[in-house]
Design a protein around this motif. Structure first.
Motif, PDB file in Angstrom:
ATOM      1  N   ARG A 141       0.812  -1.219   0.000  1.00  0.00           N
ATOM      2  CA  ARG A 141       0.000   0.000   0.000  1.00  0.00           C
ATOM      3  C   ARG A 141       0.841   1.263   0.000  1.00  0.00           C
ATOM      4  O   ARG A 141       0.488   2.241  -0.679  1.00  0.00           O
ATOM      5  N   SER A 142       1.934   1.265   0.760  1.00  0.00           N
ATOM      6  CA  SER A 142       2.635   2.529   1.009  1.00  0.00           C
ATOM      7  C   SER A 142       3.978   2.669   0.310  1.00  0.00           C
ATOM      8  O   SER A 142       4.491   3.784   0.183  1.00  0.00           O
ATOM      9  N   ARG A 143       4.541   1.547  -0.162  1.00  0.00           N
ATOM     10  CA  ARG A 143       5.881   1.613  -0.725  1.00  0.00           C
ATOM     11  C   ARG A 143       5.925   1.301  -2.214  1.00  0.00           C
ATOM     12  O   ARG A 143       7.008   1.232  -2.799  1.00  0.00           O
ATOM     13  N   THR A 144       4.769   1.096  -2.840  1.00  0.00           N
ATOM     14  CA  THR A 144       4.740   0.814  -4.271  1.00  0.00           C
ATOM     15  C   THR A 144       3.753   1.752  -4.956  1.00  0.00           C
ATOM     16  O   THR A 144       2.904   2.370  -4.311  1.00  0.00           O
ATOM     17  N   ALA A 145       3.875   1.825  -6.273  1.00  0.00           N
ATOM     18  CA  ALA A 145       2.933   2.592  -7.082  1.00  0.00           C
ATOM     19  C   ALA A 145       2.002   1.662  -7.857  1.00  0.00           C
ATOM     20  O   ALA A 145       1.439   2.036  -8.884  1.00  0.00           O
ATOM     21  N   LEU A 146       1.835   0.448  -7.362  1.00  0.00           N
ATOM     22  CA  LEU A 146       0.994  -0.538  -8.034  1.00  0.00           C
ATOM     23  C   LEU A 146      -0.487  -0.199  -7.887  1.00  0.00           C
ATOM     24  O   LEU A 146      -0.897   0.485  -6.949  1.00  0.00           O
ATOM     25  N   ASP A 147      -1.280  -0.706  -8.810  1.00  0.00           N
ATOM     26  CA  ASP A 147      -2.741  -0.621  -8.701  1.00  0.00           C
ATOM     27  C   ASP A 147      -3.202  -1.843  -7.902  1.00  0.00           C
ATOM     28  O   ASP A 147      -3.706  -2.821  -8.443  1.00  0.00           O
ATOM     29  N   TRP A 148      -3.035  -1.754  -6.601  1.00  0.00           N
ATOM     30  CA  TRP A 148      -3.209  -2.914  -5.736  1.00  0.00           C
ATOM     31  C   TRP A 148      -4.633  -3.034  -5.209  1.00  0.00           C
ATOM     32  O   TRP A 148      -5.341  -2.044  -5.038  1.00  0.00           O
ATOM     33  N   THR A 149      -5.017  -4.264  -4.964  1.00  0.00           N
ATOM     34  CA  THR A 149      -6.197  -4.584  -4.162  1.00  0.00           C
ATOM     35  C   THR A 149      -5.774  -5.659  -3.175  1.00  0.00           C
ATOM     36  O   THR A 149      -5.134  -6.645  -3.554  1.00  0.00           O
ATOM     37  N   ILE A 150      -6.118  -5.464  -1.914  1.00  0.00           N
ATOM     38  CA  ILE A 150      -5.784  -6.435  -0.874  1.00  0.00           C
ATOM     39  C   ILE A 150      -7.079  -7.102  -0.416  1.00  0.00           C
ATOM     40  O   ILE A 150      -8.016  -6.427   0.024  1.00  0.00           O
ATOM     41  N   LEU A 151      -7.116  -8.416  -0.536  1.00  0.00           N
ATOM     42  CA  LEU A 151      -8.292  -9.192  -0.141  1.00  0.00           C
ATOM     43  C   LEU A 151      -7.973  -9.949   1.141  1.00  0.00           C
ATOM     44  O   LEU A 151      -6.990 -10.701   1.215  1.00  0.00           O
ATOM     45  N   ARG A 152      -8.824  -9.779   2.142  1.00  0.00           N
ATOM     46  CA  ARG A 152      -8.611 -10.404   3.444  1.00  0.00           C
ATOM     47  C   ARG A 152      -9.778 -11.348   3.758  1.00  0.00           C
ATOM     48  O   ARG A 152     -10.786 -10.930   4.332  1.00  0.00           O
ATOM     49  N   PRO A 153      -9.662 -12.613   3.370  1.00  0.00           N
ATOM     50  CA  PRO A 153     -10.739 -13.559   3.644  1.00  0.00           C
ATOM     51  C   PRO A 153     -10.812 -13.918   5.126  1.00  0.00           C
ATOM     52  O   PRO A 153      -9.824 -13.853   5.864  1.00  0.00           O
ATOM     53  N   GLY A 154     -12.015 -14.358   5.535  1.00  0.00           N
ATOM     54  CA  GLY A 154     -12.187 -14.900   6.872  1.00  0.00           C
ATOM     55  C   GLY A 154     -11.705 -16.334   6.938  1.00  0.00           C
ATOM     56  O   GLY A 154     -10.805 -16.741   6.198  1.00  0.00           O
ATOM     57  N   LEU A 155     -12.307 -17.126   7.808  1.00  0.00           N
ATOM     58  CA  LEU A 155     -11.898 -18.509   8.010  1.00  0.00           C
ATOM     59  C   LEU A 155     -12.162 -19.322   6.746  1.00  0.00           C
ATOM     60  O   LEU A 155     -13.307 -19.463   6.309  1.00  0.00           O
ATOM     61  N   LEU A 156     -11.104 -19.873   6.171  1.00  0.00           N
ATOM     62  CA  LEU A 156     -11.217 -20.593   4.904  1.00  0.00           C
ATOM     63  C   LEU A 156     -11.754 -22.000   5.136  1.00  0.00           C
ATOM     64  O   LEU A 156     -11.326 -22.706   6.050  1.00  0.00           O
ATOM     65  N   THR A 157     -12.703 -22.402   4.279  1.00  0.00           N
ATOM     66  CA  THR A 157     -13.251 -23.752   4.355  1.00  0.00           C
ATOM     67  C   THR A 157     -13.195 -24.400   2.977  1.00  0.00           C
ATOM     68  O   THR A 157     -13.032 -23.724   1.955  1.00  0.00           O
ATOM     69  N   ASP A 158     -13.358 -25.724   2.974  1.00  0.00           N
ATOM     70  CA  ASP A 158     -13.417 -26.471   1.725  1.00  0.00           C
ATOM     71  C   ASP A 158     -14.856 -26.797   1.334  1.00  0.00           C
ATOM     72  O   ASP A 158     -15.096 -27.645   0.472  1.00  0.00           O
ATOM     73  N   ASP A 159     -15.819 -26.132   1.950  1.00  0.00           N
ATOM     74  CA  ASP A 159     -17.211 -26.300   1.550  1.00  0.00           C
ATOM     75  C   ASP A 159     -17.384 -25.837   0.105  1.00  0.00           C
ATOM     76  O   ASP A 159     -16.623 -24.983  -0.384  1.00  0.00           O
ATOM     77  N   ALA A 160     -18.375 -26.369  -0.569  1.00  0.00           N
ATOM     78  CA  ALA A 160     -18.675 -25.912  -1.927  1.00  0.00           C
ATOM     79  C   ALA A 160     -19.058 -24.437  -1.900  1.00  0.00           C
ATOM     80  O   ALA A 160     -19.772 -23.976  -0.995  1.00  0.00           O
ATOM     81  N   GLY A 161     -18.573 -23.703  -2.876  1.00  0.00           N
ATOM     82  CA  GLY A 161     -18.904 -22.290  -2.947  1.00  0.00           C
ATOM     83  C   GLY A 161     -20.384 -22.070  -3.193  1.00  0.00           C
ATOM     84  O   GLY A 161     -21.043 -22.853  -3.890  1.00  0.00           O
ATOM     85  N   THR A 162     -20.892 -20.988  -2.641  1.00  0.00           N
ATOM     86  CA  THR A 162     -22.298 -20.622  -2.855  1.00  0.00           C
ATOM     87  C   THR A 162     -22.446 -19.498  -3.864  1.00  0.00           C
ATOM     88  O   THR A 162     -23.530 -19.279  -4.390  1.00  0.00           O
ATOM     89  N   GLY A 163     -21.341 -18.773  -4.112  1.00  0.00           N
ATOM     90  CA  GLY A 163     -21.425 -17.603  -4.981  1.00  0.00           C
ATOM     91  C   GLY A 163     -22.042 -16.401  -4.303  1.00  0.00           C
ATOM     92  O   GLY A 163     -22.268 -15.377  -4.953  1.00  0.00           O
ATOM     93  N   LEU A 164     -22.281 -16.495  -2.996  1.00  0.00           N
ATOM     94  CA  LEU A 164     -22.889 -15.407  -2.228  1.00  0.00           C
ATOM     95  C   LEU A 164     -21.917 -14.996  -1.129  1.00  0.00           C
ATOM     96  O   LEU A 164     -21.496 -15.836  -0.319  1.00  0.00           O
ATOM     97  N   VAL A 165     -21.584 -13.715  -1.081  1.00  0.00           N
ATOM     98  CA  VAL A 165     -20.532 -13.249  -0.175  1.00  0.00           C
ATOM     99  C   VAL A 165     -20.896 -11.915   0.459  1.00  0.00           C
ATOM    100  O   VAL A 165     -21.835 -11.225   0.029  1.00  0.00           O
ATOM    101  N   ALA A 166     -20.131 -11.557   1.465  1.00  0.00           N
ATOM    102  CA  ALA A 166     -20.065 -10.193   1.983  1.00  0.00           C
ATOM    103  C   ALA A 166     -18.651  -9.699   1.716  1.00  0.00           C
ATOM    104  O   ALA A 166     -17.683 -10.342   2.154  1.00  0.00           O
TER     105      ALA A 166
END
Length: 220
Positions: A141-166
């Motif tokens: 975020r602070s030391r590069t000029a990249l067009d960055w996006t940082i994604l911070r997922p919660g607790l990861l599971t191996d359940d089948a995806g629902t396609g519905l998120v927050a």
């Protein structure tokens, strides 16, 4: 798009590579072990063997040359100690970001962790992991000029995806299937308006594409 993914044999990365290939993108996965290459080919991705703990910036930039985007999805893994959290979760992320800049790759997406904090107290390995992830996020975020996006997922599971998120700046804690994390990453890569955002992700009630569009529009 040509998209280079660090940690190309990880559970999220393999899902992402399959999605990107299905969408007509050229996915490239950076892996440590040649024996992992066939797993990447099965997803439609191109494997590149390179150890990010020992590679130089120039070596990594060579892999990134000509790419349209880069994704840092590497991690030291659950069985590793605190030292490798520093060398992989922080050090390799910084290296990959520096190499992306050197190669002229502007779009840069980071798979981080909910609660990542460079100032987190505690002596457990998980605390070291959260400090390393937090330090890497701060660097991007602070030391590069990249067009960055940082994604911070919660607790990861191996359940089948629902396609519905927050997907918001702050969601509160909760689980999320790796399938849905990969789906969100694919949408983020195709949505440049999310550059400059740090977003938390858990399961929710909003379709993935709509959640990413809302984030880009500033409604998250």
């Amino acid at each position: 798009m040509r998209i280079v993914i660090a940690g190309g044999h990880g559970q999220i990365a393999l899902r992402l590579e399959r999605l990107l290939s299905a969408r007509g993108h050229e996915a490239v996965g950076v892996i440590r072990a040649a024996g992992q290459a066939d797993d990447l080919r099965a997803t439609g991705a191109e494997p590149v063997v390179l150890d990010l703990e020992s590679a130089s910036v120039d070596e990594v930039a060579g892999v990134l040359e000509g790419a349209d985007a880069a994704v840092f999805a590497a991690g030291a893994g659950g069985g590793s100690g605190a030292a490798r959290k520093e060398t992989v979760d922080r050090g390799a992320a910084v290296l990959f970001a520096d190499a992306a800049e050197r190669a002229g790759v502007r779009r840069f997406v980071v798979v981080s962790s909910m609660g990542a904090d460079p100032d987190r107290a505690g002596g457990e390995v998980f605390d070291a992991y959260q400090r390393a992830k937090g330090a890497a996020d701060v660097y991007v975020r602070s030391r590069t000029a990249l067009d960055w996006t940082i994604l911070r997922p919660g607790l990861l599971t191996d359940d089948a995806g629902t396609g519905l998120v927050a997907l918001e700046a702050s969601t509160g804690r909760g689980p999320v299937p790796r399938d849905d994390v990969a789906a969100v990453l694919a949408e983020l890569l195709e949505t440049p308006g999310t550059a400059g955002l740090t977003l938390e992700l858990i399961s929710g009630a909003v379709p993935v594409a709509d959640a990413v569009t809302a984030a880009a529009d500033g409604r998250s």
